[in-house]
Design a protein around this motif. Structure first.
Motif, PDB file in Angstrom:
ATOM      1  N   GLY A 204       0.817  -1.211   0.000  1.00 39.81           N
ATOM      2  CA  GLY A 204       0.000   0.000   0.000  1.00 39.81           C
ATOM      3  C   GLY A 204       0.849   1.258   0.000  1.00 39.81           C
ATOM      4  N   ALA A 205       1.933   1.227   0.749  1.00 35.97           N
ATOM      5  CA  ALA A 205       2.816   2.395   0.822  1.00 35.97           C
ATOM      6  C   ALA A 205       3.506   2.649  -0.520  1.00 35.97           C
ATOM      7  N   ILE A 206       3.970   1.573  -1.170  1.00 39.42           N
ATOM      8  CA  ILE A 206       4.624   1.733  -2.469  1.00 39.42           C
ATOM      9  C   ILE A 206       3.623   2.212  -3.511  1.00 39.42           C
ATOM     10  N   THR A 207       2.410   1.672  -3.460  1.00 44.69           N
ATOM     11  CA  THR A 207       1.373   2.099  -4.397  1.00 44.69           C
ATOM     12  C   THR A 207       1.044   3.579  -4.205  1.00 44.69           C
ATOM     13  N   ALA A 208       0.904   3.993  -2.952  1.00 43.06           N
ATOM     14  CA  ALA A 208       0.609   5.402  -2.665  1.00 43.06           C
ATOM     15  C   ALA A 208       1.759   6.300  -3.122  1.00 43.06           C
ATOM     16  N   ALA A 209       2.991   5.847  -2.917  1.00 41.89           N
ATOM     17  CA  ALA A 209       4.152   6.630  -3.354  1.00 41.89           C
ATOM     18  C   ALA A 209       4.168   6.750  -4.872  1.00 41.89           C
TER      19      ALA A 209
END
Length: 75
Positions: free
Chosen positions: A25-30
């Motif tokens: 989720g963090a990589i996708t948001a980034a």
């Protein structure tokens, strides 16, 4: 005595899967913010998260089935 150790082990795996999903989720948001430009990295993280979740779900289902069979057995 076997079931508590299996349940504890399963909970540990669920924590790992949760962490994998959080990283995904963090990589996708980034990526959505433009901070990460490597689409392959994003897709790999998402796929890893998906595979980890599916594997955990299958193990849980097998444990539940085994537990139900044991409970049906006569002593």
């Amino acid at each position: 005595e076997i079931m508590p150790s299996l349940v504890g082990s399963e909970m540990c795996k669920e924590t790992e899967v949760n962490e994998t999903q959080a990283r995904s989720g963090a990589i996708t948001a980034a990526y959505e913010r433009g901070e990460v430009t490597d689409v392959a990295q994003v897709m790999l993280a998402r796929q890893e998260s998906s595979v980890a979740f599916e594997a955990t779900l299958q193990v849980r289902n097998k444990l539940l089935t085994a537990y139900q069979e044991i409970m049906r057995m006569g002593v």
